[in-house]
Design a protein around this motif. Structure first.
Motif, PDB file in Angstrom:
ATOM      1  N   GLY A 183       0.807  -1.208   0.000  1.00  0.00           N
ATOM      2  CA  GLY A 183       0.000   0.000   0.000  1.00  0.00           C
ATOM      3  C   GLY A 183       0.845   1.264   0.000  1.00  0.00           C
ATOM      4  O   GLY A 183       0.355   2.333  -0.314  1.00  0.00           O
ATOM      5  N   SER A 184       2.118   1.148   0.382  1.00  0.00           N
ATOM      6  CA  SER A 184       3.012   2.296   0.393  1.00  0.00           C
ATOM      7  C   SER A 184       4.429   1.816   0.115  1.00  0.00           C
ATOM      8  O   SER A 184       4.712   0.617   0.110  1.00  0.00           O
ATOM      9  CB  SER A 184       2.949   3.020   1.750  1.00  0.00           C
ATOM     10  OG  SER A 184       3.542   2.226   2.751  1.00  0.00           O
ATOM     11  N   ALA A 185       5.321   2.776  -0.107  1.00  0.00           N
ATOM     12  CA  ALA A 185       6.715   2.430  -0.381  1.00  0.00           C
ATOM     13  C   ALA A 185       7.454   2.035   0.894  1.00  0.00           C
ATOM     14  O   ALA A 185       8.510   1.412   0.827  1.00  0.00           O
ATOM     15  CB  ALA A 185       7.414   3.610  -1.051  1.00  0.00           C
ATOM     16  N   ARG A 192      -1.684  -1.401   9.144  1.00  0.00           N
ATOM     17  CA  ARG A 192      -2.735  -1.435  10.169  1.00  0.00           C
ATOM     18  C   ARG A 192      -2.776  -2.771  10.902  1.00  0.00           C
ATOM     19  O   ARG A 192      -3.302  -2.856  12.010  1.00  0.00           O
ATOM     20  CB  ARG A 192      -4.096  -1.171   9.527  1.00  0.00           C
ATOM     21  CG  ARG A 192      -4.270   0.253   8.979  1.00  0.00           C
ATOM     22  CD  ARG A 192      -5.535   0.362   8.171  1.00  0.00           C
ATOM     23  NE  ARG A 192      -5.497  -0.515   7.004  1.00  0.00           N
ATOM     24  CZ  ARG A 192      -6.526  -0.662   6.157  1.00  0.00           C
ATOM     25  NH1 ARG A 192      -7.664  -0.046   6.376  1.00  0.00           N
ATOM     26  NH2 ARG A 192      -6.401  -1.465   5.113  1.00  0.00           N
ATOM     27  N   HIS A 193      -2.225  -3.814  10.290  1.00  0.00           N
ATOM     28  CA  HIS A 193      -2.209  -5.135  10.912  1.00  0.00           C
ATOM     29  C   HIS A 193      -0.908  -5.408  11.666  1.00  0.00           C
ATOM     30  O   HIS A 193      -0.668  -6.539  12.097  1.00  0.00           O
ATOM     31  CB  HIS A 193      -2.414  -6.210   9.843  1.00  0.00           C
ATOM     32  CG  HIS A 193      -3.728  -6.109   9.146  1.00  0.00           C
ATOM     33  ND1 HIS A 193      -3.932  -5.293   8.053  1.00  0.00           N
ATOM     34  CD2 HIS A 193      -4.924  -6.696   9.406  1.00  0.00           C
ATOM     35  CE1 HIS A 193      -5.183  -5.404   7.637  1.00  0.00           C
ATOM     36  NE2 HIS A 193      -5.804  -6.236   8.450  1.00  0.00           N
ATOM     37  N   LEU A 231       6.957  -4.556   8.030  1.00  0.00           N
ATOM     38  CA  LEU A 231       7.135  -6.004   7.910  1.00  0.00           C
ATOM     39  C   LEU A 231       8.107  -6.552   8.952  1.00  0.00           C
ATOM     40  O   LEU A 231       8.216  -7.771   9.124  1.00  0.00           O
ATOM     41  CB  LEU A 231       7.617  -6.365   6.507  1.00  0.00           C
ATOM     42  CG  LEU A 231       6.625  -6.128   5.368  1.00  0.00           C
ATOM     43  CD1 LEU A 231       7.255  -6.476   4.023  1.00  0.00           C
ATOM     44  CD2 LEU A 231       5.344  -6.924   5.575  1.00  0.00           C
ATOM     45  N   ASP A 232       8.798  -5.656   9.656  1.00  0.00           N
ATOM     46  CA  ASP A 232       9.673  -6.091  10.747  1.00  0.00           C
ATOM     47  C   ASP A 232       8.899  -6.276  12.052  1.00  0.00           C
ATOM     48  O   ASP A 232       9.485  -6.664  13.062  1.00  0.00           O
ATOM     49  CB  ASP A 232      10.800  -5.082  10.980  1.00  0.00           C
ATOM     50  CG  ASP A 232      11.909  -5.218   9.947  1.00  0.00           C
ATOM     51  OD1 ASP A 232      11.925  -6.230   9.226  1.00  0.00           O
ATOM     52  OD2 ASP A 232      12.750  -4.300   9.855  1.00  0.00           O
ATOM     53  N   ARG A 233       7.617  -6.005  12.053  1.00  0.00           N
ATOM     54  CA  ARG A 233       6.807  -6.168  13.260  1.00  0.00           C
ATOM     55  C   ARG A 233       6.031  -7.491  13.192  1.00  0.00           C
ATOM     56  O   ARG A 233       6.074  -8.200  12.192  1.00  0.00           O
ATOM     57  CB  ARG A 233       5.813  -5.011  13.393  1.00  0.00           C
ATOM     58  CG  ARG A 233       6.427  -3.633  13.290  1.00  0.00           C
ATOM     59  CD  ARG A 233       5.343  -2.574  13.303  1.00  0.00           C
ATOM     60  NE  ARG A 233       5.825  -1.308  12.767  1.00  0.00           N
ATOM     61  CZ  ARG A 233       5.029  -0.330  12.358  1.00  0.00           C
ATOM     62  NH1 ARG A 233       3.715  -0.473  12.437  1.00  0.00           N
ATOM     63  NH2 ARG A 233       5.542   0.783  11.865  1.00  0.00           N
TER      64      ARG A 233
END
Length: 272
Positions: free
Chosen positions: A43-45, A169-170, A50-52
């Protein structure tokens, strides 16, 4: 076209050290029917989220290792839940079962048993779905080349199949109590520790989270010489550089660790 032999779909296959989930004509047909569906992208650059810990409708997953060619994710599927029926059109994947029992089913109706020690090599384009039994399921997923958005869904219990991979958001940031987070920043990914850089060889580096959030496993980058006599090894994943993606992920189990190439670098998973 040659169609490879597949197990009898009437019942789950018995556990085996390693099996291959093939991309069959039924998978190719399913993908052709969805060819007009745009492949979901970020959804964005900014992909730092993704590290969470990524919250999924069936559980959660987090990235525990990343280098220039591959990444490794830890998946937890809640009891009696299952993932979507999906494929990765372009990347090779391997699923390594750490804890729990369940099944992996395919577009053709074939089922493979999942229990600790099982490794399933998944060809690009092969539709698959992992389902947990009554105690849940913990899997390690190895993916190469790296692309979390290389994903097509055709069935999903929780959402529309056209929904993209989870966005920021997830993956909310969570605060941790300072007494439990010595030397850590005030805000860190939920239940995770920071990545630590690991050398892989000349000009190659990786990022690794050494302890697992549950404390039941630990991860390390080691040479074959270092692991040949290991007694607590669960899996060893080869991290050799390649000019093109491999046809499958090279994984050693404890019964094969004696055959580890001395100078090859491995991501090792050990029990505590």
């Amino acid at each position: 076209m040659h169609v490879p032999d597949v197990p009898d779909p009437a019942s789950p296959s018995p556990p085996a050290l390693q099996r291959v989930v093939r991309c069959l004509p039924a998978d190719i047909e399913a993908t052709q029917k969805t060819r007009d569906r745009a492949r979901p992208g970020p959804g964005s650059a900014d992909l730092s989220y993704l590290d969470r810990l990524i919250r999924k409708p069936w559980g959660s997953e987090f990235r525990l290792y990343e280098d220039d060619l591959a990444e490794v994710w830890s998946l937890h599927i809640r009891p009696e839940h299952r993932t979507s029926l999906h494929c990765h059109p372009h990347k090779v994947a391997a699923l390594l079962c750490l804890e729990g029992k369940g099944t992996l089913s395919t577009r053709s109706g074939v089922q493979y048993a999942l229990e600790p020690g099982v490794v399933l090599q998944i060809e690009p384009g092969a539709y698959h779905r992992s389902a947990a039994g009554s105690t849940g399921l913990t899997l390690i997923e190895v993916e190469t080349p790296k692309d979390k958005f290389d994903l097509l869904r055709i069935e999903d219990d929780y959402r529309a199949v056209t929904d993209p991979y989870e966005d920021e958001r997830h993956a909310p940031l969570q605060h941790v109590e300072r007494e439990h987070a010595v030397a850590l920043p005030a805000t860190v990914p939920l239940a995770l520790r920071p990545f630590v850089e690991q050398p892989l060889g000349v000009g190659r580096w990786a990022r690794l989270r050494a302890p697992s959030p549950t404390g039941r496993h630990r991860y390390a980058v080691q040479t074959g010489e270092q692991i040949r006599t290991a007694v607590d090894l669960v899996f060893a994943i080869a991290l050799e550089p390649r000019d093109v993606p491999p046809r499958e992920v090279a994984v050693l189990g404890p019964e094969a660790v004696f055959a580890a190439a001395p100078q090859t670098v491995y991501l090792t998973i050990r029990s505590r």
